[in-house]
Each structure stands twice: as C-alpha cells, then as structure tokens.
Motif scaffolding. Structure first.
Motif, PDB file in Angstrom:
ATOM      1  N   LEU A 172      11.203   2.217  -3.426  1.00  0.00           N
ATOM      2  CA  LEU A 172      10.018   2.193  -2.586  1.00  0.00           C
ATOM      3  C   LEU A 172       9.990   3.473  -1.764  1.00  0.00           C
ATOM      4  O   LEU A 172      10.995   3.838  -1.151  1.00  0.00           O
ATOM      5  CB  LEU A 172      10.053   0.982  -1.662  1.00  0.00           C
ATOM      6  N   GLU A 173       8.843   4.141  -1.756  1.00  0.00           N
ATOM      7  CA  GLU A 173       8.682   5.358  -0.962  1.00  0.00           C
ATOM      8  C   GLU A 173       7.695   5.076   0.162  1.00  0.00           C
ATOM      9  O   GLU A 173       6.523   4.788  -0.081  1.00  0.00           O
ATOM     10  CB  GLU A 173       8.189   6.504  -1.849  1.00  0.00           C
ATOM     11  N   GLU A 197       5.160  -0.995  -9.246  1.00  0.00           N
ATOM     12  CA  GLU A 197       4.216  -1.440  -8.215  1.00  0.00           C
ATOM     13  C   GLU A 197       4.011  -2.949  -8.189  1.00  0.00           C
ATOM     14  O   GLU A 197       3.548  -3.497  -7.190  1.00  0.00           O
ATOM     15  CB  GLU A 197       2.858  -0.741  -8.401  1.00  0.00           C
ATOM     16  N   ARG A 198       4.335  -3.625  -9.279  1.00  0.00           N
ATOM     17  CA  ARG A 198       4.181  -5.080  -9.294  1.00  0.00           C
ATOM     18  C   ARG A 198       5.022  -5.755  -8.211  1.00  0.00           C
ATOM     19  O   ARG A 198       4.675  -6.837  -7.744  1.00  0.00           O
ATOM     20  CB  ARG A 198       4.582  -5.644 -10.655  1.00  0.00           C
ATOM     21  N   ALA A 199       6.132  -5.135  -7.839  1.00  0.00           N
ATOM     22  CA  ALA A 199       7.030  -5.739  -6.853  1.00  0.00           C
ATOM     23  C   ALA A 199       6.536  -5.574  -5.427  1.00  0.00           C
ATOM     24  O   ALA A 199       7.130  -6.121  -4.493  1.00  0.00           O
ATOM     25  CB  ALA A 199       8.436  -5.165  -6.984  1.00  0.00           C
ATOM     26  N   VAL A 226       9.090  -7.458  -3.170  1.00  0.00           N
ATOM     27  CA  VAL A 226       9.934  -6.845  -2.140  1.00  0.00           C
ATOM     28  C   VAL A 226       9.061  -6.656  -0.906  1.00  0.00           C
ATOM     29  O   VAL A 226       8.029  -5.986  -0.964  1.00  0.00           O
ATOM     30  CB  VAL A 226      10.495  -5.484  -2.602  1.00  0.00           C
ATOM     31  N   LYS A 227       9.475  -7.265   0.190  1.00  0.00           N
ATOM     32  CA  LYS A 227       8.784  -7.093   1.467  1.00  0.00           C
ATOM     33  C   LYS A 227       9.733  -6.405   2.439  1.00  0.00           C
ATOM     34  O   LYS A 227      10.899  -6.796   2.545  1.00  0.00           O
ATOM     35  CB  LYS A 227       8.334  -8.438   2.036  1.00  0.00           C
ATOM     36  N   VAL A 228       9.230  -5.412   3.131  1.00  0.00           N
ATOM     37  CA  VAL A 228      10.048  -4.627   4.050  1.00  0.00           C
ATOM     38  C   VAL A 228       9.445  -4.713   5.444  1.00  0.00           C
ATOM     39  O   VAL A 228       8.253  -4.459   5.630  1.00  0.00           O
ATOM     40  CB  VAL A 228      10.125  -3.152   3.599  1.00  0.00           C
ATOM     41  N   SER A 262       0.817  -1.229   0.000  1.00  0.00           N
ATOM     42  CA  SER A 262       0.000   0.000   0.000  1.00  0.00           C
ATOM     43  C   SER A 262       0.841   1.266   0.000  1.00  0.00           C
ATOM     44  O   SER A 262       0.345   2.330   0.361  1.00  0.00           O
ATOM     45  CB  SER A 262      -0.958   0.025   1.200  1.00  0.00           C
ATOM     46  N   ASN A 263       2.095   1.162  -0.398  1.00  0.00           N
ATOM     47  CA  ASN A 263       2.916   2.354  -0.532  1.00  0.00           C
ATOM     48  C   ASN A 263       3.253   2.580  -2.000  1.00  0.00           C
ATOM     49  O   ASN A 263       2.643   1.974  -2.880  1.00  0.00           O
ATOM     50  CB  ASN A 263       4.149   2.257   0.367  1.00  0.00           C
TER      51      ASN A 263
END
Length: 198
Positions: free
Chosen positions: A68-69, A39-41, A151-153, A24-25
């Motif tokens: 990523l922001e 955004e696919r990542a 990508v998971k943060v 959702s970012n």
C-alpha cells in the motif's frame, strides 16, 4: 502514561483517526493471479469469498509481496486484515513492514508484525503503535500464494496520539514484531474471548 489493560470485551486502541486511510490510495503487488489485482484489497469490500471478486491474489512463488502506498508519511496505529474464508493457511507467516524506503520493493522497512490465521475470526487487528511510513508491505518469504480480501489502515499525520478504550467485535491474535512499546512486543487482544498475549 498508564494503560488500562482490562480485557472484558474491550480493545485498547492507539488512535489518531478512525478513518481508513487505505481507501482511495494505491496498491501494487509482486504478481497477479487470475486478474485479482492489488487494489481489490483496498476497495472497501471486506467479503472473504473469492467469487465476490474483492480479494487480491498473487502467483504461488517465493517472496511474494503486496504494498500500500500512502500519499505521505503516516503514523500507523493499527491494521485490520481480512483473510479469505478458504485456504486460510495462506496468511500464515506473513510479515508486515512499514517505512519510507522502496529498497527491495519496500520489504527492507521496519517490521510491525508477523501474522497468522486465527480460526476464530476472519478479520484480525494488528497494533503498530504509531510506526511511521508511507509504504505498508505484506510479505511472504516462503513459496505460496499471498491473498488479502481487505486491508484497512488507521492512523494519521497528526503526531498527537492517545489511548482510548472501546468495545470491538473484531479479533486480534498474537503477533511478533519490533516496537518501542510494551517491552519490545505488541500487546494484542482478542475481544471475542477476552484473552491477551504478549
């Protein structure tokens, strides 16, 4: 603080949250190939297959980047990166930067790690030990495609971090980066093999 370095199926995690803050970012990238937007990542789909339509993809040029922001400054404990199941070598040498500056498209921020493909696992875990920043960049200095399937943060705005041990199925591999912990290098583990590198 004493770290438990027992490796038998355990992964040390520096965690403030197990919530994936990338969802959702906003994500952007230097170029977009064949409609594979940034955004696919961060769409929550970790499929490594190109035909599933869930991987970001840049053109084959030098100095390609994906960013990523986040909505504010976060302390990043770890990042999970899922590679494509084909052309896995495209991930080799990718640098991850974390910080608050947009200078040079965010690629001048402090470096968390340099990652490479691990033949043993498609999803790798990079430890960033609470590095602070609003922007998380993946940067490829050499010519070639930059492709990320997810990508998971993990991290949070809460300044209180703690060490926990938990079983993990994901893999991590050697990374090289700057951090204030563990003698200037990150401790990375591969929970599938029980190996560790510094």
């Amino acid at each position: 603080m004493v770290l438990d370095k027992r490796l038998c199926g355990l992964t040390l995690q520096l965690a403030a949250s197990r919530i994936n803050v990338a969802l959702s970012n906003t994500a952007i990238q230097s170029t977009t190939f064949h409609g594979a937007v940034a955004e696919r990542a961060i769409d929550g789909n970790s499929s490594p297959q190109w035909d599933q339509g869930s991987c970001s993809h840049t053109h084959s040029l030098a100095k390609q980047w994906w960013r990523l922001e986040l909505p504010g400054v976060y302390r990043v404990s770890e990042i999970h990166v899922t590679n494509r199941n084909e052309f896995r070598e495209w991930l080799n040498g990718i640098e991850i930067f974390i910080g608050n500056s947009r200078a040079n498209n965010g690629n001048d921020n402090p470096r968390c790690a340099i990652i490479n493909d691990d033949p043993g696992c498609l999803t790798q875990t990079v430890k960033c030990w609470g590095m602070e920043g609003r922007f998380i960049n993946f940067y490829k200095s050499s010519s070639g495609y930059l492709q990320l399937c997810e990508v998971k943060v993990y991290g949070g705005r809460n300044p209180v971090y703690h060490y926990i041990s938990s079983k993990g199925d994901g893999c991590t591999r050697t990374t090289v980066g700057k951090t204030s912990l563990v003698n200037g290098q990150m401790l990375v583990l591969c929970s599938s093999t029980g190996r560790a590198w510094h």
